[in-house]
Enzyme design. Structure first.
Site: not given
Length: 352
Positions: A62, A102, A202, A243, A253-254
């Site tokens: 975020a 993005r 991350q 996301d 998501n990732k």
């Protein structure tokens, strides 16, 4: 200057000035690509540099929500000496440029940047400082987001058993801070396993760092250790942010989240997604998938680990279907993934 800030008792990463901050004609963004090995801030002197910093993942999760808002304040500073007939157009152009830094989350960024443009244009019409007006609006939005996400963090903390174990994926930004705050407030103790989340790590650098900083028993695992940990370490719950959460229960998501969800299903471990559903994305087909530079997969921390001629791919996200999700934890409680339409039955809080 502002109302009581909602980042009190948050880890270092989530303090407002350590996410992104506008001051004196510049935006400072904590470079999460090198934190915690190095505390370094990228200094942007134009909104275009802010856009590039977001595209280059100087800040993630975020963090870009704050960065694009601060970037709009910087855009207002850039056009301060233009003729009034050009300033509005400049802010609208900046809003579009920053929103598309993005692709997968362009809809969310656009909500922020378009609102900032409106605030700035109104300030110009009233003869006020547009940059300061946008800055104040962005801080207000930060307070609003942290407050809304605290409701999500409270609900997630209730799902975690006392003295249990949780597996996380990537870095859930405010949900990490708010679930920590909820757990500490209620003396909830649990162990955290953090998948490292290649290629930017991350999970290892950001999520694990936040939990450890706040006193939680924290263990990092490489991305291919998840099955072992689920089977032998007593994981009670798998959780990730998202996301994008489509209305039909698909989430993006990732990259790697999908396979962890499959493993959790195999071992009978509930998977709870946290976040606010996207009303403008009906289903999986409406999720735009971001493909990043494959060179980032061929190295780690600036060190190449492949032979010449080896190729790579780097999809930034994957999409997890609703049948693998136990529940979606929102500011309005926990919804079954096939029942998300109920979330939109009442007025939706402004999240961004």
């Amino acid at each position: 200057m502002f109302m009581t800030r909602c980042d009190e008792s948050m880890p270092f990463l989530l303090r407002y000035e350590n996410v992104a901050w506008y001051e004196d004609g510049a935006v400072r963004i904590l470079d999460r690509r090198v934190y915690p090995a190095e505390v370094r801030f990228a200094e942007c002197l134009t909104y275009q540099e802010v856009r590039q910093a977001v595209a280059d993942m100087v800040t993630q999760s975020a963090g870009p929500y704050t960065a694009v808002g601060m970037g709009m304040a910087l855009a207002a500073h850039q056009c301060r000496d233009m003729h009034s007939s050009r300033q509005s157009g400049f802010l609208k152009q900046a809003a579009g440029d920053l929103a598309h830094a993005r692709p997968t989350t362009a809809n969310r960024y656009g909500i922020i940047t378009n609102r900032c443009a409106e605030v700035g244009i109104q300030a110009l019409e009233e003869g006020k400082d547009a940059a300061q007006a946008i800055f104040a609006s962005t801080v207000e939005a930060l307070n609003r987001r942290y407050a809304v996400m605290q409701l999500v963090g409270d609900a997630l903390a209730e799902l975690i058993p006392q003295n249990g174990s949780v597996l996380t994926q990537c870095f859930g930004e405010t949900i990490v801070g708010t679930v920590i705050r909820a757990a500490l407030r209620n003396s909830k103790v649990f162990r955290v396993f953090c998948a490292e989340t290649r290629p930017y790590l991350q999970g290892a650098r950001l999520t694990a760092g936040c939990f450890a900083e706040m006193g939680f028993d924290t263990t990092v695992i490489t991305d291919n250790m998840a099955a072992y940990v689920m089977e032998r370490e007593g994981v009670d719950l798998f959780t990730s942010a998202a996301d994008t959460i489509a209305r039909d229960g698909h989430i993006a998501n990732k990259i790697g989240t999908f396979q962890l969800a499959i493993l959790a299903k195999h071992f009978g471990i509930p998977y709870f997604v946290t976040g606010i559903p996207d009303g403008d994305k009906p289903g999986a087909k409406d999720i735009v998938m971001e493909l990043r530079d494959p060179a980032q997969v061929l190295s780690c921390g600036g060190i190449s680990h492949t032979a010449p001629g080896v190729k790579a791919i780097y999809p930034s996200f994957d999409v997890t279907p609703p049948e693998l999700i136990s529940g979606i934890v929102t500011d309005r409680g926990v919804f079954p993934p096939d029942g998300l339409e109920q979330y939109f039955d009442g007025p939706v809080r402004t999240f961004y």
